[in-house]
Design an enzyme around this catalytic site. Structure first.
Site: not given
Lengths: 287, 287, 287, 287
Positions: D195, D229-232
């Site tokens: 991302h 926690d998708l972007d983490e």
């Protein structure tokens, strides 16, 4: 004169001339007289060469012939080299390659997905390895083998293609043949080459093996205009990648390909956007 | 009117105004009328804000008052914010720090050795650790302790110094106190701060420890103008440094200091060379 | 044998030897026998030179003589070059410079503020310009002028200082004198030099002017061990900075100084942390 | 026991376990007993988590079952998580995408030309735009549309494919659907996402427009393992590209794609080469 009824065109004007007072004023004046609105403009006066360089983007609804007629007198007065184009018009581009596909793949992908303003009108190669990739991107592929006996003939064929296809830019995308001086002169300012670069530089064969042997910590690439002196034309862009002792020669080659395609893509974009002007054997790049 | 008997001065003119046709022509025209020779010029029209920005360096032997008088009518006609200065004139700069010396050391060294066009007229600190370094570079050192009780008083002292010393630029060189909103407003556009930046960003205390814990691969720094919202003013410059898992928190801090001083030094240089113009809450940087 | 009553020391062991099975096992074994706990370890086998390199940090409460006695037989068995030191022990360093202060300033500042593990025991210069900076950092300054007549004498004085002061590392921080082959040999592996690097490279005088004239887009620096062939010793670190056509020669020089001090600081740190091992005329850098 | 008659295999062993003395010795010992020759090895002890990490490449002619049988007791003794693979074995990889082709194009091209050690066994997409590119690279394309009503069904289909095709790695190559927590858990440690990242970070829609509006000078990308926690999830690689005020939002998007594919390609390579080990919610990357 601008006409409110015509749709506005986004023009890009580039020029160079001997530096003296009044150039910007004169250029801005003729553009203002035709209702032009400047959207982007850069100038540079080189104190060493005494030359002045300018690139200006302007929206105006004036037809091309009127605009050219207005530029003419100013250009003569200041002894300008100049060129006028429409912003974003795809530059007709011919790619020459041998077997390595990374540069062609990168240019073709960017052309399709990122609005790199080029039109790929031909791939010319002394091998056939690039044919499927060219086909995937719908680019006509021309196999022009080269031997020492047929080199002149191959170059004649290239020039023919350049003429037939109205080619404006030739990109040497890891084309592993040296162009003759005559060809370089015939296409001066219209051929961009990419080659690897190291600190220090290495002469002779297998430069990546030499670089590995010498333990360099950076490998680089240089994109430049081709002159008679193959690797010595005006530099458009350079980049590097960091390496360390654990990298094998083939890793260096792979990383080198990454740097090559990156530097080449930038150089081609800037050229196609008329951002590169020649100042003797150096370039002015109005990014 | 230019006079051949006066020595030429190298001027830098910066301006911003609502974008419309004729601005460059008008500016270039008034400069040409005074015998000005443009040596460097950049423009940018922001389609979103509708504002036009210009920075032009010009050699001319016109005295300042004549030049200003000539600019006036054009500026009024186009509703310009503008400023005129002599290229390379040292900007009177006050540095605020606490205990970390890396930014002050870098600015002072560059000022002395690289013609960074600033004059360091004061170091103000809530500690005494920076006093010897200030002394080495012959910069008057002012110890202004800050407690919650004396904060207003300390800020008043700072404003006094700014006034007394004709300070044009305040650099927060890792000054570990938050300025009040009133002070930020009073010095708006004249205060540059540097702070660390991470991907992702971390709220709260000990950001380097958080970054370490999260295993970031890049640490960064952002130099920006200070507004009321301390870390959120217009960004002038950003940079990063690569790190890996083997780095301890203190390594990250040390590398972070390298990035901080580098980004800050560039931001201060560009500000002092009048290369940074404000476009709402973003900056135009004519490098 | 480790003793629980002694405080643990953090050791760094580096070694190189002909590559063959069992090296890591033997080294890890002798360390384990003395209760050593490995905190960081890196190995590299160079398939080209046939050499194996290892750097291991280990905490152990074994006294140095016991540890050395344990290493001895393993080292003989595998024909190792090896060295043992305490992690973070400051390496006794002598800096040679001429007039440019950027490298000395950077090293001295980092030594003080960032725990660069060196002790600056002397600054030696053929000029006096660096004396105040040396004084600020409490480093003894030795003015050793050099003329063609006194060169041998000056080098003798340097060697004397190296001996008197137990100097382990000599840093040529833009020292503008060429060392004699004899001196290079006498100090082989203990002298680090920094020089600018360009793509392409330039021979002869005024390299920055040549680079400017050629329109390079990157300027670089190379830190390397000095051998008889001055700029051709094993490379430790390289870095580059991006430039464009608008930069004057003096800008290139200033940016070059930034790259130089950055590359030199890293090279000195890695050397002082025993991270650099020699593999013929290339380096293994265990970062 | 090694057998001289068998050809040697190049193995890569990775492991992590609570840190304590003797690990390297034990591992090196079992490898030496089987005639293994270590070609590359890296260790790291994390003082914060108390965990020890090791990656070792070793040539040995021992069959896999013998080698695994030898590792077993050591692994149990030190409570190791470990894995053994053949160096360069292509990791069976499934790419998920939506409409943007840059990441898929980059991975497929590198797989073919640079020996990126992956085998692309499927492209799964909720759109059909990537089908021709998949076809060009001979990768089976699976169109799995997703609506809020069919999301569970689509994820079930994905899991089916993962099972049927023995997928070892799932790459989210700008797949514009959020995976459910259940799916993330089912594939934990086997899904890499890419991302964009900015300094500062931006919440909400149209991050490039926000970044443009804020005048950021760097745009970045982060490749990471997917957790609930998708972007983490744990960060594997990050990179940035420099931008300036003159870039439009679409330029930022194009540059962002360059950074994304670069960071993703590195992350996938390191994962496929077993260079990435998990240390809680951070990664150890033995490059």
């Amino acid at each position: 004169m601008s006409s409110d009824s015509s749709p506005a065109t986004h023009w890009v004007l580039t020029l160079s001339c001997p530096d003296r007072p009044g150039i910007v004023h004169a250029v801005a004046g003729l553009l203002a007289e035709h209702g032009g609105n400047i959207t982007e403009s850069q100038q540079f006066g080189d104190p060493l060469s005494g030359l002045f360089f300018m690139r200006v983007q302007v929206t105006a609804s004036t037809p091309r012939d009127e605009l050219e007629a207005a530029i003419g007198p100013v250009a003569r007065r200041f002894e300008m080299d100049w060129s006028l184009d429409v912003v974003g018009r795809p530059v007709r581009t011919l790619v020459m390659g041998s077997t390595a596909a990374h540069c062609l793949n990168d240019l073709a992908f960017r052309q399709r997905s990122e609005n790199l303003p080029i039109e790929l009108v031909a791939v010319v190669s002394n091998h056939t390895a690039l044919a499927p990739l060219a086909e995937f991107y719908d680019i006509p592929f021309h196999h022009v083998p080269v031997t020492s006996a047929t080199k002149a003939q191959a170059e004649a064929r290239l020039l023919e293609l350049v003429e037939e296809l109205d080619v404006e830019l030739v990109v040497l995308a890891r084309y592993m043949q040296i162009l003759s001086d005559d060809l370089c002169r015939a296409l001066a300012g219209r051929v961009i080459n990419i080659h690897h670069s190291f600190l220090p530089s290495f002469k002779g064969a297998r430069p990546y093996a030499q670089a590995h042997d010498r333990g360099v910590k950076l490998i680089g690439a240089t994109a430049h205009y081709v002159t008679g002196d193959l690797d010595e034309g005006p530099i458009i862009e350079q980049d590097v990648e960091r390496v360390d002792h654990s990298r094998h020669v083939e890793d260096l080659v792979a990383l080198g390909q990454d740097v090559e395609r990156r530097a080449l893509a930038r150089a081609v974009r800037w050229h196609a956007e008329h951002r590169v002007l020649l100042d003797g054997h150096r370039t002015i790049v109005f990014r």
